[in-house]
Design a protein around this motif. Sequence first.
Motif, PDB file in Angstrom:
ATOM      1  N   ARG A   1      29.090  94.149   6.597  1.00  0.00           N
ATOM      2  CA  ARG A   1      30.515  94.336   6.839  1.00  0.00           C
ATOM      3  C   ARG A   1      30.925  94.129   8.302  1.00  0.00           C
ATOM      4  NH1 ARG A   1      30.941  93.138   2.528  1.00  0.00           N
ATOM      5  NH2 ARG A   1      31.370  94.395   0.667  1.00  0.00           N
ATOM      6  N   ALA A   2      29.971  94.034   9.220  1.00  0.00           N
ATOM      7  CA  ALA A   2      30.316  93.872  10.629  1.00  0.00           C
ATOM      8  C   ALA A   2      30.945  92.501  10.885  1.00  0.00           C
ATOM      9  CB  ALA A   2      29.058  94.044  11.483  1.00  0.00           C
ATOM     10  N   ARG A   3      31.807  92.446  11.874  1.00  0.00           N
ATOM     11  CA  ARG A   3      32.449  91.166  12.211  1.00  0.00           C
ATOM     12  C   ARG A   3      31.506  90.251  12.988  1.00  0.00           C
ATOM     13  NH1 ARG A   3      38.650  92.630  14.115  1.00  0.00           N
ATOM     14  NH2 ARG A   3      39.349  93.524  12.129  1.00  0.00           N
ATOM     15  N   GLU A   4      30.636  90.864  13.792  1.00  0.00           N
ATOM     16  CA  GLU A   4      29.654  90.094  14.537  1.00  0.00           C
ATOM     17  C   GLU A   4      28.330  90.853  14.552  1.00  0.00           C
ATOM     18  OE1 GLU A   4      31.323  89.570  18.389  1.00  0.00           O
ATOM     19  OE2 GLU A   4      30.887  91.621  19.044  1.00  0.00           O
ATOM     20  N   VAL A   5      27.256  90.099  14.750  1.00  0.00           N
ATOM     21  CA  VAL A   5      25.919  90.706  14.699  1.00  0.00           C
ATOM     22  C   VAL A   5      25.073  90.155  15.838  1.00  0.00           C
ATOM     23  CG1 VAL A   5      26.000  90.984  12.183  1.00  0.00           C
ATOM     24  CG2 VAL A   5      24.985  88.903  13.166  1.00  0.00           C
ATOM     25  N   ARG A   6      24.056  90.931  16.205  1.00  0.00           N
ATOM     26  CA  ARG A   6      23.060  90.442  17.161  1.00  0.00           C
ATOM     27  C   ARG A   6      21.958  89.781  16.328  1.00  0.00           C
ATOM     28  NH1 ARG A   6      22.194  91.423  22.356  1.00  0.00           N
ATOM     29  NH2 ARG A   6      23.635  93.203  22.344  1.00  0.00           N
ATOM     30  N   LEU A   7      21.836  88.481  16.420  1.00  0.00           N
ATOM     31  CA  LEU A   7      20.992  87.711  15.511  1.00  0.00           C
ATOM     32  C   LEU A   7      19.601  87.478  16.093  1.00  0.00           C
ATOM     33  CD1 LEU A   7      20.926  86.235  12.780  1.00  0.00           C
ATOM     34  CD2 LEU A   7      21.685  84.156  13.985  1.00  0.00           C
ATOM     35  N   VAL A   8      18.613  87.700  15.224  1.00  0.00           N
ATOM     36  CA  VAL A   8      17.208  87.447  15.568  1.00  0.00           C
ATOM     37  C   VAL A   8      16.700  86.360  14.623  1.00  0.00           C
ATOM     38  CG1 VAL A   8      14.888  88.412  15.757  1.00  0.00           C
ATOM     39  CG2 VAL A   8      16.888  89.821  16.313  1.00  0.00           C
ATOM     40  N   GLY A   9      16.063  85.341  15.165  1.00  0.00           N
ATOM     41  CA  GLY A   9      15.568  84.237  14.362  1.00  0.00           C
ATOM     42  C   GLY A   9      14.367  84.615  13.522  1.00  0.00           C
ATOM     43  N   PRO A  10      13.922  83.729  12.625  1.00  0.00           N
ATOM     44  CA  PRO A  10      12.803  84.020  11.714  1.00  0.00           C
ATOM     45  C   PRO A  10      11.483  84.264  12.428  1.00  0.00           C
ATOM     46  CG  PRO A  10      13.461  81.718  11.571  1.00  0.00           C
ATOM     47  CD  PRO A  10      14.510  82.394  12.370  1.00  0.00           C
ATOM     48  N   GLU A  11      11.327  83.745  13.651  1.00  0.00           N
ATOM     49  CA  GLU A  11      10.087  83.950  14.410  1.00  0.00           C
ATOM     50  C   GLU A  11      10.231  85.058  15.446  1.00  0.00           C
ATOM     51  OE1 GLU A  11       7.409  82.448  13.452  1.00  0.00           O
ATOM     52  OE2 GLU A  11       8.544  81.287  11.957  1.00  0.00           O
ATOM     53  N   GLY A  12      11.331  85.804  15.364  1.00  0.00           N
ATOM     54  CA  GLY A  12      11.553  86.897  16.298  1.00  0.00           C
ATOM     55  C   GLY A  12      12.306  86.503  17.545  1.00  0.00           C
ATOM     56  N   GLU A  13      12.721  85.244  17.630  1.00  0.00           N
ATOM     57  CA  GLU A  13      13.444  84.796  18.811  1.00  0.00           C
ATOM     58  C   GLU A  13      14.872  85.345  18.820  1.00  0.00           C
ATOM     59  OE1 GLU A  13      13.977  81.538  15.675  1.00  0.00           O
ATOM     60  OE2 GLU A  13      12.478  83.018  16.295  1.00  0.00           O
ATOM     61  N   GLN A  14      15.367  85.685  20.011  1.00  0.00           N
ATOM     62  CA  GLN A  14      16.703  86.245  20.165  1.00  0.00           C
ATOM     63  C   GLN A  14      17.741  85.116  20.195  1.00  0.00           C
ATOM     64  OE1 GLN A  14      17.492  89.549  20.263  1.00  0.00           O
ATOM     65  NE2 GLN A  14      15.326  90.063  19.952  1.00  0.00           N
ATOM     66  N   VAL A  15      18.637  85.100  19.203  1.00  0.00           N
ATOM     67  CA  VAL A  15      19.698  84.098  19.156  1.00  0.00           C
ATOM     68  C   VAL A  15      20.909  84.587  19.938  1.00  0.00           C
ATOM     69  CG1 VAL A  15      21.231  82.783  17.651  1.00  0.00           C
ATOM     70  CG2 VAL A  15      18.868  83.247  16.935  1.00  0.00           C
ATOM     71  N   GLY A  16      21.159  85.906  19.887  1.00  0.00           N
ATOM     72  CA  GLY A  16      22.284  86.472  20.605  1.00  0.00           C
ATOM     73  C   GLY A  16      23.354  86.999  19.663  1.00  0.00           C
ATOM     74  N   ILE A  17      24.488  87.407  20.213  1.00  0.00           N
ATOM     75  CA  ILE A  17      25.586  87.958  19.410  1.00  0.00           C
ATOM     76  C   ILE A  17      26.430  86.804  18.885  1.00  0.00           C
ATOM     77  CG2 ILE A  17      27.639  89.409  19.440  1.00  0.00           C
ATOM     78  CD1 ILE A  17      26.313  91.083  21.617  1.00  0.00           C
ATOM     79  N   VAL A  18      26.570  86.765  17.567  1.00  0.00           N
ATOM     80  CA  VAL A  18      27.341  85.685  16.933  1.00  0.00           C
ATOM     81  C   VAL A  18      28.237  86.288  15.858  1.00  0.00           C
ATOM     82  CG1 VAL A  18      25.505  83.988  17.320  1.00  0.00           C
ATOM     83  CG2 VAL A  18      25.561  85.267  15.179  1.00  0.00           C
ATOM     84  N   PRO A  19      29.317  85.604  15.480  1.00  0.00           N
ATOM     85  CA  PRO A  19      30.157  86.090  14.380  1.00  0.00           C
ATOM     86  C   PRO A  19      29.351  86.113  13.080  1.00  0.00           C
ATOM     87  CG  PRO A  19      31.307  84.418  15.663  1.00  0.00           C
ATOM     88  CD  PRO A  19      29.885  84.406  16.132  1.00  0.00           C
ATOM     89  N   LEU A  20      29.712  87.010  12.200  1.00  0.00           N
ATOM     90  CA  LEU A  20      29.006  87.136  10.942  1.00  0.00           C
ATOM     91  C   LEU A  20      29.014  85.816  10.167  1.00  0.00           C
ATOM     92  CD1 LEU A  20      27.536  88.808   8.768  1.00  0.00           C
ATOM     93  CD2 LEU A  20      29.789  89.517   7.919  1.00  0.00           C
ATOM     94  N   GLU A  21      30.166  85.141  10.153  1.00  0.00           N
ATOM     95  CA  GLU A  21      30.246  83.881   9.416  1.00  0.00           C
ATOM     96  C   GLU A  21      29.226  82.864   9.930  1.00  0.00           C
ATOM     97  OE1 GLU A  21      32.667  85.480  10.830  1.00  0.00           O
ATOM     98  OE2 GLU A  21      33.938  86.163   9.160  1.00  0.00           O
ATOM     99  N   ARG A  22      29.050  82.809  11.264  1.00  0.00           N
ATOM    100  CA  ARG A  22      28.089  81.878  11.856  1.00  0.00           C
ATOM    101  C   ARG A  22      26.661  82.260  11.470  1.00  0.00           C
ATOM    102  NH1 ARG A  22      26.429  77.022  12.981  1.00  0.00           N
ATOM    103  NH2 ARG A  22      25.168  76.875  14.893  1.00  0.00           N
ATOM    104  N   ALA A  23      26.384  83.561  11.484  1.00  0.00           N
ATOM    105  CA  ALA A  23      25.041  84.028  11.115  1.00  0.00           C
ATOM    106  C   ALA A  23      24.726  83.679   9.662  1.00  0.00           C
ATOM    107  CB  ALA A  23      24.929  85.541  11.334  1.00  0.00           C
ATOM    108  N   LEU A  24      25.705  83.865   8.776  1.00  0.00           N
ATOM    109  CA  LEU A  24      25.499  83.513   7.371  1.00  0.00           C
ATOM    110  C   LEU A  24      25.299  82.007   7.201  1.00  0.00           C
ATOM    111  CD1 LEU A  24      28.160  85.861   5.716  1.00  0.00           C
ATOM    112  CD2 LEU A  24      25.671  86.043   5.484  1.00  0.00           C
ATOM    113  N   GLN A  25      26.014  81.234   7.988  1.00  0.00           N
ATOM    114  CA  GLN A  25      25.875  79.789   7.918  1.00  0.00           C
ATOM    115  C   GLN A  25      24.468  79.356   8.349  1.00  0.00           C
ATOM    116  OE1 GLN A  25      28.635  77.636  10.366  1.00  0.00           O
ATOM    117  NE2 GLN A  25      27.792  75.624   9.855  1.00  0.00           N
ATOM    118  N   LEU A  26      23.980  79.949   9.436  1.00  0.00           N
ATOM    119  CA  LEU A  26      22.635  79.635   9.910  1.00  0.00           C
ATOM    120  C   LEU A  26      21.582  80.019   8.870  1.00  0.00           C
ATOM    121  CD1 LEU A  26      22.933  80.790  13.634  1.00  0.00           C
ATOM    122  CD2 LEU A  26      22.780  78.441  12.785  1.00  0.00           C
ATOM    123  N   ALA A  27      21.793  81.179   8.212  1.00  0.00           N
ATOM    124  CA  ALA A  27      20.852  81.617   7.176  1.00  0.00           C
ATOM    125  C   ALA A  27      20.832  80.609   6.024  1.00  0.00           C
ATOM    126  CB  ALA A  27      21.232  83.006   6.667  1.00  0.00           C
TER     127      ALA A  27
END
Length: 202
Positions: free
Chosen positions: A6-32
Motif C-alpha cells: 500500500r505504500a506510495r514509494e519503497v526502498r528497493l533491494v535487487g535480487p542479489e541484495g544490491e541497493q536500488v534506492g527509493i522508487v515509486p511503487l509503480e516503478r518497483a512493480l514494473q521492475l519486478a
Amino acid sequence: MNEQIRAREVRLVGPEGEQVGIVPLERALQLAGDVDLDLVEVAPMARPPVCKLMDFGKFKYESALKAREARRNQQQTVIKEMKLRPKIDPHDYETKKGHVVRFLKAGDKVKVTIMFRGREQSRPELGFRLLRRLSEEISELGFVEASPKQDGRNMIMVLAPHRATKAAAVAAVAAGAKPAREPREGDVVEAEAAVPAETTAE
C-alpha cells in the motif's frame, strides 16, 4: 507482496541484495514484472518500507527446507532420573554413578533423587553428603545445575553436562555414532514435550 503493498514509494533491494534506492511503487512493480520476480516487503515498518525483488515461491520452499534441517539437527535435552537411598551399598552406588556418567556423556541432564525412609528423614545430612560426593566425582563431565533441596521425603539435585561434554555428544550423533540411547517413552524431552522422567530405583 506485489499489488498488496500500500505504500506510495519503497526502498528497493535487487535480487542479489544490491541497493536500488527509493522508487515509486509503480516503478518497483514494473521492475519486478520485467525480470519475472515478486516484489516482497521485507521491512514493512521502515519508512519507506523496504521491498526486495525475489522469487517468493522459491524463497518459501528454501526457508521450509532450512527450518526442517534445523529441527533435524536440534539436539534434544533429555532429563534422566536416578534414585538412591542415603545408606546405599558401595557397589550399588558405583553402578548408579556409572549410569549418571553415561547419561552425561550422552548430553543428557540427570535428576538425582535421594529417598528417605523412616528415621532416615531426621538425617538429611546423609543425603547432602552423598549428593556432594556424586557431584565431585562427575565434575569432569557435568556440574550442579540445581543444588540439593529437600522435597518432602526426598532430596533432589539436578546435574547437567558441561558444554564440551554436550558438544562431544552432538558431534558423535552427527558423525553417525550410535548415541547412548534414543529418547523413548518415559523420558522428559525439554526441546519438544514434557512427560514423566525415566527412573532407576535401587
